[in-house]
Design a protein around this motif. Structure first.
Motif, PDB file in Angstrom:
ATOM      1  N   ARG A   1       0.565   3.588  -3.170  1.00 25.03           N
ATOM      2  CA  ARG A   1      -0.541   4.403  -2.665  1.00 25.03           C
ATOM      3  C   ARG A   1      -1.063   5.412  -3.677  1.00 25.03           C
ATOM      4  O   ARG A   1      -2.213   5.808  -3.617  1.00 25.03           O
TER       5      ARG A   1
ATOM      6  N   TRP B   1       0.844  -1.200   0.000  1.00 25.18           N
ATOM      7  CA  TRP B   1       0.000   0.000   0.000  1.00 25.18           C
ATOM      8  C   TRP B   1       0.881   1.254   0.000  1.00 25.18           C
ATOM      9  O   TRP B   1       0.591   2.220  -0.699  1.00 25.18           O
ATOM     10  N   THR B   2       1.962   1.220   0.751  1.00 25.08           N
ATOM     11  CA  THR B   2       2.887   2.360   0.790  1.00 25.08           C
ATOM     12  C   THR B   2       3.552   2.554  -0.571  1.00 25.08           C
ATOM     13  O   THR B   2       3.640   3.678  -1.075  1.00 25.08           O
TER      14      THR B   2
END
Length: 94
Positions: A45, A41-42
């Motif tokens: 993102r 997700w990082t």
């Protein structure tokens, strides 16, 4: 799973990668584990569509490897979490 891993942002070159049974090698959770999901997700993102594509490739490989995993189960496990990103636990000061 084997293969050449290049670059610092290569998610498979990092900890919390899957074993041959598609369980996390570091914490034995079903893969992708929470740590890996947070990392992905990082990394992605700002491009959720690319994250879905990457996780879709993992899903396809897992479906080939795991006889007891239906396509629907694989979608939920590998791609479904992208719509509901992992939440970091916040520490409260008392």
């Amino acid at each position: 799973m084997t293969g050449k891993h290049e670059g610092a942002d290569d998610p498979m070159g990092s900890p919390h990668r899957p074993g041959e049974d598609w369980r996390c090698r570091d914490d034995a959770e079903e893969w992708p584990c929470q740590v890996f999901r947070r990392r992905m997700w990082t990394l992605y993102r700002h491009n959720r569509r690319q994250l879905v594509e990457v996780m879709g490739r993992f899903r396809d490989r897992a479906v080939d490897d795991l006889d007891d995993l239906s396509r629907e189960q694989a979608d939920a496990r590998f791609v479904g979490w992208v719509a509901d990103p992992p939440v970091r636990r916040r520490l409260r000061s008392v």
